[in-house]
Design an enzyme around this catalytic site. Structure first.
Site, PDB file in Angstrom:
ATOM      1  N   LYS A 144       0.813  -1.192   0.000  1.00 41.98           N
ATOM      2  CA  LYS A 144       0.000   0.000   0.000  1.00 41.98           C
ATOM      3  C   LYS A 144       0.861   1.263   0.000  1.00 41.98           C
ATOM      4  CE  LYS A 144      -2.290  -1.908   3.619  1.00 41.98           C
ATOM      5  NZ  LYS A 144      -3.172  -2.045   4.794  1.00 41.98           N
ATOM      6  N   GLY A 145       2.112   1.113   0.424  1.00 33.08           N
ATOM      7  CA  GLY A 145       2.950   2.281   0.702  1.00 33.08           C
ATOM      8  C   GLY A 145       3.142   3.237  -0.459  1.00 33.08           C
ATOM      9  N   GLU A 172       7.845   2.098  -6.273  1.00 30.72           N
ATOM     10  CA  GLU A 172       7.987   1.713  -4.860  1.00 30.72           C
ATOM     11  C   GLU A 172       8.091   2.956  -3.982  1.00 30.72           C
ATOM     12  OE1 GLU A 172       7.772  -0.149  -2.490  1.00 30.72           O
ATOM     13  OE2 GLU A 172       8.814  -2.051  -2.632  1.00 30.72           O
ATOM     14  N   ASP A 214      14.848  -0.207   1.235  1.00 26.83           N
ATOM     15  CA  ASP A 214      15.636  -0.272   2.469  1.00 26.83           C
ATOM     16  C   ASP A 214      16.674  -1.385   2.309  1.00 26.83           C
ATOM     17  OD1 ASP A 214      16.550  -0.185   5.080  1.00 26.83           O
ATOM     18  OD2 ASP A 214      14.712  -0.913   5.980  1.00 26.83           O
ATOM     19  N   LYS A 271      17.192   4.389   0.904  1.00 22.05           N
ATOM     20  CA  LYS A 271      17.913   4.543   2.177  1.00 22.05           C
ATOM     21  C   LYS A 271      19.397   4.349   1.965  1.00 22.05           C
ATOM     22  CE  LYS A 271      14.731   3.520   5.894  1.00 22.05           C
ATOM     23  NZ  LYS A 271      14.397   2.613   6.994  1.00 22.05           N
ATOM     24  N   VAL A 310      11.216   6.204   8.638  1.00 21.99           N
ATOM     25  CA  VAL A 310      10.413   7.364   8.235  1.00 21.99           C
ATOM     26  C   VAL A 310       8.964   6.964   7.964  1.00 21.99           C
ATOM     27  CG1 VAL A 310      12.376   8.634   7.275  1.00 21.99           C
ATOM     28  CG2 VAL A 310      11.096   7.069   5.801  1.00 21.99           C
ATOM     29  N   ASP A 331       4.153   3.834   6.475  1.00 25.49           N
ATOM     30  CA  ASP A 331       3.463   3.639   7.740  1.00 25.49           C
ATOM     31  C   ASP A 331       4.362   3.086   8.834  1.00 25.49           C
ATOM     32  OD1 ASP A 331       3.659   0.984   6.453  1.00 25.49           O
ATOM     33  OD2 ASP A 331       2.435   0.314   8.133  1.00 25.49           O
ATOM     34  N   ARG A 350       0.099   7.013   7.105  1.00 26.81           N
ATOM     35  CA  ARG A 350       0.136   6.966   5.630  1.00 26.81           C
ATOM     36  C   ARG A 350      -0.453   8.230   5.013  1.00 26.81           C
ATOM     37  NH1 ARG A 350       1.527   1.757   3.955  1.00 26.81           N
ATOM     38  NH2 ARG A 350       0.691   0.002   5.144  1.00 26.81           N
TER      39      ARG A 350
HETATM   40  P1  IMP Z   1      13.058  -3.649   2.078  1.00 27.28           P
HETATM   41  O1  IMP Z   1      12.562  -4.989   1.625  1.00 27.28           O
HETATM   42  O2  IMP Z   1      13.877  -3.757   3.332  1.00 27.28           O
HETATM   43  O3  IMP Z   1      13.773  -2.867   1.009  1.00 27.28           O
HETATM   44  O4  IMP Z   1      11.821  -2.817   2.550  1.00 27.28           O
HETATM   45  C1  IMP Z   1      10.837  -2.481   1.679  1.00 27.28           C
HETATM   46  C2  IMP Z   1       9.532  -2.162   2.395  1.00 27.28           C
HETATM   47  O5  IMP Z   1       9.698  -2.006   3.809  1.00 27.28           O
HETATM   48  C3  IMP Z   1       9.017  -0.849   1.898  1.00 27.28           C
HETATM   49  O6  IMP Z   1       8.226  -1.019   0.741  1.00 27.28           O
HETATM   50  C4  IMP Z   1       8.256  -0.344   3.095  1.00 27.28           C
HETATM   51  O7  IMP Z   1       6.939  -0.853   3.057  1.00 27.28           O
HETATM   52  C5  IMP Z   1       8.983  -0.916   4.290  1.00 27.28           C
HETATM   53  N1  IMP Z   1       9.940   0.066   4.868  1.00 27.28           N
HETATM   54  C6  IMP Z   1      11.285   0.068   4.783  1.00 27.28           C
HETATM   55  N2  IMP Z   1      11.825   1.127   5.413  1.00 27.28           N
HETATM   56  C7  IMP Z   1      10.773   1.823   5.924  1.00 27.28           C
HETATM   57  C8  IMP Z   1      10.681   3.052   6.691  1.00 27.28           C
HETATM   58  O8  IMP Z   1      11.649   3.744   7.028  1.00 27.28           O
HETATM   59  N3  IMP Z   1       9.400   3.447   6.996  1.00 27.28           N
HETATM   60  C9  IMP Z   1       8.293   2.751   6.641  1.00 27.28           C
HETATM   61  N4  IMP Z   1       8.345   1.611   5.915  1.00 27.28           N
HETATM   62  C10 IMP Z   1       9.574   1.149   5.565  1.00 27.28           C
HETATM   63 MG    MG Z   2       5.161  -0.886   4.147  1.00 25.40          MG
END
Ligand code: IMP
Ligand code: MG
Length: 188
Positions: A52-53, A108, A112, A140, A162, A168, A174
Site C-alpha cells: 500500500k505504501g 515503490e 531499504d 535509504k 520514516v 506507515d 500513511r
Molecule cells: P526492504 O525490503 O527492506 O527494502 O523494505 C521495503 C519495504 O519495507 C518498503 O516497501 C516499506 O513498506 C517498508 N519500509 C522500509 N523502510 C521503511 C521506513 O523507514 N518506513 C516505513 N516503511 C519502511
Molecule cells: Mg510498508
C-alpha cells in the site's frame, strides 16, 4: 456526518523532525514524471504500484506523466508492526494483466534492504516483459545484500525509520502529506 472518536491524533508530536516537506515532495515527483515522459516516448508503458505504501506517490506520479500509460497494482507482505525487514516476502495481490512484451516500471515507496524489490524484480522478470525498471521515491543510505538498481530515485535519505506520504508504522501515518523521521520512542 457521523462522529467517531479516533483517539488523540497529533502526528507532529511523534516526529523527531520533518525530513521532506509537502512542497519538496511534489516538486520532485513532477521532475520524475518529466524524466519518465522523456524516456518512454513511443513505448507502451505499464506502471506498477506496489501497495500500500507507494499509493500516494503513484497517484501523484501518474498525473505527472504525459504519455498513454497503463496502470496495474501488486500487493506484497510487509513488515507488520515491526520496523525491521523480515526478509519474508510474498504476493498478496498479483497483477491483473500479463506484461509479456511490455515496458514495465515498478513504483515503490522506499528501498531499504532491497529484499522486497529483488523479489518483485525476480518474479516479474520471468513473465517476458520487454523491460523492467524501478522508480523509488526514497532510497535509504545503507549497505544492501544485493546490488539493486533503482533507475529513478526521488530522494536519498539517511538510514532512519520514516513515515508519511504512504509510509506507515503499524498502518499509521500513511495520510500525512510530508515525510517525517519517527521518534524511536514511538516504536521502542
Ligand atoms: P526492504 O525490503 O527492506 O527494502 O523494505 C521495503 C519495504 O519495507 C518498503 O516497501 C516499506 O513498506 C517498508 N519500509 C522500509 N523502510 C521503511 C521506513 O523507514 N518506513 C516505513 N516503511 C519502511
Ligand atoms: Mg510498508
Amino acid at each position: 456526518m457521523s462522529s467517531v472518536n479516533a483517539g488523540s491524533w497529533a502526528p507532529e508530536d511523534d516526529m523527531e523532525s520533518v525530513l521532506l516537506a509537502k512542497d519538496e515532495i511534489q516538486e520532485r515527483v513532477r521532475e520524475l514524471g518529466e524524466a519518465i515522459t522523456r524516456d518512454y516516448q513511443r513505448r507502451p508503458l505499464v506502471l506498477v504500484c506496489v501497495l500500500k505504501g507507494a499509493a500516494p506517490f503513484f497517484v501523484d506520479l501518474v498525473r505527472a506523466i504525459d504519455l498513454p500509460i497503463h496502470t496495474d497494482f501488486i500487493a506484497i507482505s510487509s513488515y507488520g508492526a515491526s520496523t525491521k525487514s523480515s526478509g519474508v516476502v510474498r504476493f498478496l495481490k498479483d497483477l491483473d494483466s500479463p506484461i509479456e512484451g511490455k515496458d514495465v516500471l515498478i513504483v515503490e515507496d522506499i528501498v531499504d534492504t532491497g529484499l522486497t524489490l529483488q523479489y518483485i524484480l525476480d518474479n516479474l522478470s520471468t513473465r517476458q516483459p520487454a523491460s523492467v525498471k524501478v522508480c523509488g521515491l526514497l532510497l535509504k543510505d545503507r549497505e544492501r545484500a544485493q546490488d539493486i538498481t533503482v533507475d529513478y530515485v526521488g530522494f536519498h535519505i539517511p538510514d532512519k525509520f520514516v513515515v508519511g506520504y504512504g509510509l506507515d508504522y503499524a498502518e499509521r501515518y500513511r495520510n500525512l502529506s510530508y515525510i517525517g523521521i519517527l521518534k524511536p520512542s514511538v516504536y521502542q
